[in-house]
Design an enzyme around this catalytic site. Structure first.
Site, PDB file in Angstrom:
ATOM      1  N   LYS A   1     -10.692  -5.651  -4.658  1.00 14.85           N
ATOM      2  CA  LYS A   1     -11.268  -4.443  -5.250  1.00 14.85           C
ATOM      3  C   LYS A   1     -10.198  -3.651  -6.014  1.00 14.85           C
ATOM      4  CE  LYS A   1     -14.514  -1.513  -6.007  1.00 14.85           C
ATOM      5  NZ  LYS A   1     -15.588  -1.850  -6.923  1.00 14.85           N
TER       6      LYS A   1
ATOM      7  N   LYS B   1       0.827  -1.212   0.000  1.00  9.00           N
ATOM      8  CA  LYS B   1       0.000   0.000   0.000  1.00  9.00           C
ATOM      9  C   LYS B   1       0.859   1.259   0.000  1.00  9.00           C
ATOM     10  CE  LYS B   1      -4.308  -1.576   2.139  1.00  9.00           C
ATOM     11  NZ  LYS B   1      -5.151  -1.468   3.350  1.00  9.00           N
TER      12      LYS B   1
ATOM     13  N   LYS C   1      -5.055 -12.404  -6.439  1.00 14.81           N
ATOM     14  CA  LYS C   1      -6.124 -12.563  -5.465  1.00 14.81           C
ATOM     15  C   LYS C   1      -7.285 -11.655  -5.860  1.00 14.81           C
ATOM     16  CE  LYS C   1      -6.172 -10.042  -1.763  1.00 14.81           C
ATOM     17  NZ  LYS C   1      -5.998  -9.358  -0.478  1.00 14.81           N
TER      18      LYS C   1
END
Ligand code: AMP
Ligand code: TRP
Length: 329
Positions: free
Chosen positions: A196, A111, A193
Site C-alpha cells: 500500500k 518505518k 514488493k
C-alpha cells in the site's frame, strides 16, 4: 493438531499481494489445522491514523477476509482489540526481549526513517506480534516473506521466556513461518514488493475495469519495445508472476513461449491475465458486496471468533502468570 495463527493490519486495502502471499493460504489451512486469524488493529495504531478511518478499515478488512473464504465455522476470525490479553502478554514479553533485536528489525528501520518522532510502539511492534502468536501457543504462521524476520524475533522471545520461567519443559513453542510459492508479489511498478505504501497495488475487491486500468500500464520486460521484439518472462516480474498465480499451467507455458517468440504483445498477454484474475476474484467481490451490506452478520462472526480466541488466551495467561509469580486474585 497443529495450531496456526496469522494477522493482517487494517491499515490499508486488502490487495492481491496479501491474498496470494497469505490469505489464500489461510483459507486452505483452516481445513487442516486449528486456526486463529486476526485483524491486528493494535499494530495499525503504531503509526499516525484517523480513528474513524481505522474503524471503517477494520470492518472492510474483516469483510474482505470473510469474502475471500475465511469461514468462521472452521476457524476463529476476530479483531485484536476484542482480546485484551494480546496487549497483556506483549507487556510481559517486553521484559524478555533484547532492545538490540528490536532496533535491527528491517521494518522498524524503514518505518522509523519516515517518522519525525519515533514512538516506542513502533519499536515494540514485533513484541506484540510475538504475543499474538504465542497467546495461542501456535507453532505455524502462514505469512509472506516480509514477515520472516519478525518470526525469528518471536522465536527469540519464546526461547528467552522459556529459559527463564519454564526451563524444564518449554511452555511456548518456537513458531515457524509457512510460506507459499507466491511469498513475495512484486508491485505494478515491477520494482518493489506490492504494498500500500508504494502505491503499486491491485485491490482484491476492485472492479474488472479498474483492474484493467492498472494492469494495462504495468511495467513489463523493457526489452520489448515493439510486439516483434522477443521478450523474457523472467524480466517481466509482475505480469509473469501473476500469471503463475492466476492462470492454469498450460496458459503459463503458452505465455512463456509467446513472449520469448514475440508471438503476442504485452497487451495480449495482459488481457489473458486479466480474464483469469476476474474469473477467480469475481465471486470474492460479489460475496464482499453482500457482506458490506450486512454489518450484523460480520459483527456476529467476529464476536464468535473472539469468544473462541479469548478462551484459549485466558488459559495461556493463567499459566503464564502462574509461572511468573504474578497473582491472579
Ligand atoms: P500486511 O498488509 O502488512 O498486514 O500483510 C499481511 C500479510 O500479507 C502478511 O503475511 C504479509 O507477509 C503478506 N504480504 C503483504 N504484502 C505482500 C506481497 N507483496 N507479497 C506477498 N505477501 C505479502
Ligand atoms: N506484522 C504483520 C504484517 O505486517 C501483521 C501481524 C501482526 C502478524 N501480528 C501477526 C502476522 C502475527 C503473523 C502473525 O503483515
Amino acid at each position: 493438531m497443529t495450531r496456526i495463527f496469522s494477522g493482517i493490519q487494517p491499515s490499508g486495502e486488502l490487495h492481491i499481494g496479501n491474498y496470494l502471499g497469505a490469505v489464500k493460504n489461510w483459507v486452505a489451512l483452516q481445513d487442516e489445522a486449528e486456526a486463529f486469524f486476526c485483524v491486528v488493529n493494535y499494530h495499525a495504531i503504531t503509526v499516525a491514523y484517523a480513528p474513524d478511518e481505522l474503524r471503517r478499515r477494520t470492518y472492510e478488512m474483516s469483510v474482505g477476509l470473510l469474502a475471500a473464504g475465511i469461514d468462521p465455522a472452521k476457524c476463529s476470525l476476530f479483531v485484536q482489540s476484542q482480546v485484551p490479553e494480546h496487549a497483556e502478554l506483549a507487556w510481559i514479553f517486553n521484559t524478555v526481549t533484547p532492545l538490540g533485536e528490536l532496533e535491527r528489525q528491517t521494518q522498524f528501520k524503514e518505518k522509523s526513517a519516515r517518522q519525525e518522532q519515533i514512538m516506542a510502539g513502533l519499536l515494540n511492534y514485533p513484541v506484540l506480534q510475538a504475543a499474538d502468536i504465542l497467546l495461542y501457543r501456535a507453532d505455524t504462521v502462514p505469512v509472506g516473506e516480509d514477515q520472516i524476520q519478525h518470526l525469528e524475533l518471536s522465536r527469540v522471545v519464546a526461547r528467552n521466556w522459556n529459559a527463564r520461567f519454564s526451563p524444564d519443559a518449554p511452555f511456548f513453542p518456537e513458531p515457524k513461518p509457512r510460506l507459499t510459492p507466491t511469498r513475495r508479489i512484486v508491485g505494478l511498478d515491477g520494482q518493489a514488493k506490492m504494498s500500500k505504501s508504494m502505491g503499486n497495488t491491485i485491490g482484491l475487491l476492485e472492479e474488472p475495469a479498474a483492474m484493467w486500468d492498472k494492469l494495462r500500464p504495468a511495467v513489463t520486460d523493457p526489452a520489448r519495445q515493439r510486439k516483434t521484439d522477443a521478450g523474457n518472462p523472467e524480466q517481466c516480474a509482475t505480469i509473469f508472476q501473476l500469471h503463475k498465480a492466476f492462470s492454469a499451467e498450460a496458459t503459463v507455458a503458452e505465455v512463456e513461449s509467446n513472449c520469448r517468440g514475440a508471438q503476442w504483445g504485452c497487451i495480449d498477454c495482459k488481457k489473458v491475465l486479466h480474464a483469469n484474475m476476474v474469473a477467480e476474484l469475481t465471486p470474492i467481490r460479489e460475496r464482499a458486496a453482500v457482506l458490506m451490506a450486512s454489518p450484523a452478520l460480520v459483527a456476529d462472526a467476529l464476536d464468535h471468533g473472539a469468544a473462541k480466541a479469548r478462551a484459549v488466551a485466558q488459559e495461556t495467561m493463567t499459566e503464564t502468570k502462574e509461572k511468573m509469580g504474578l497473582p491472579l486474585a
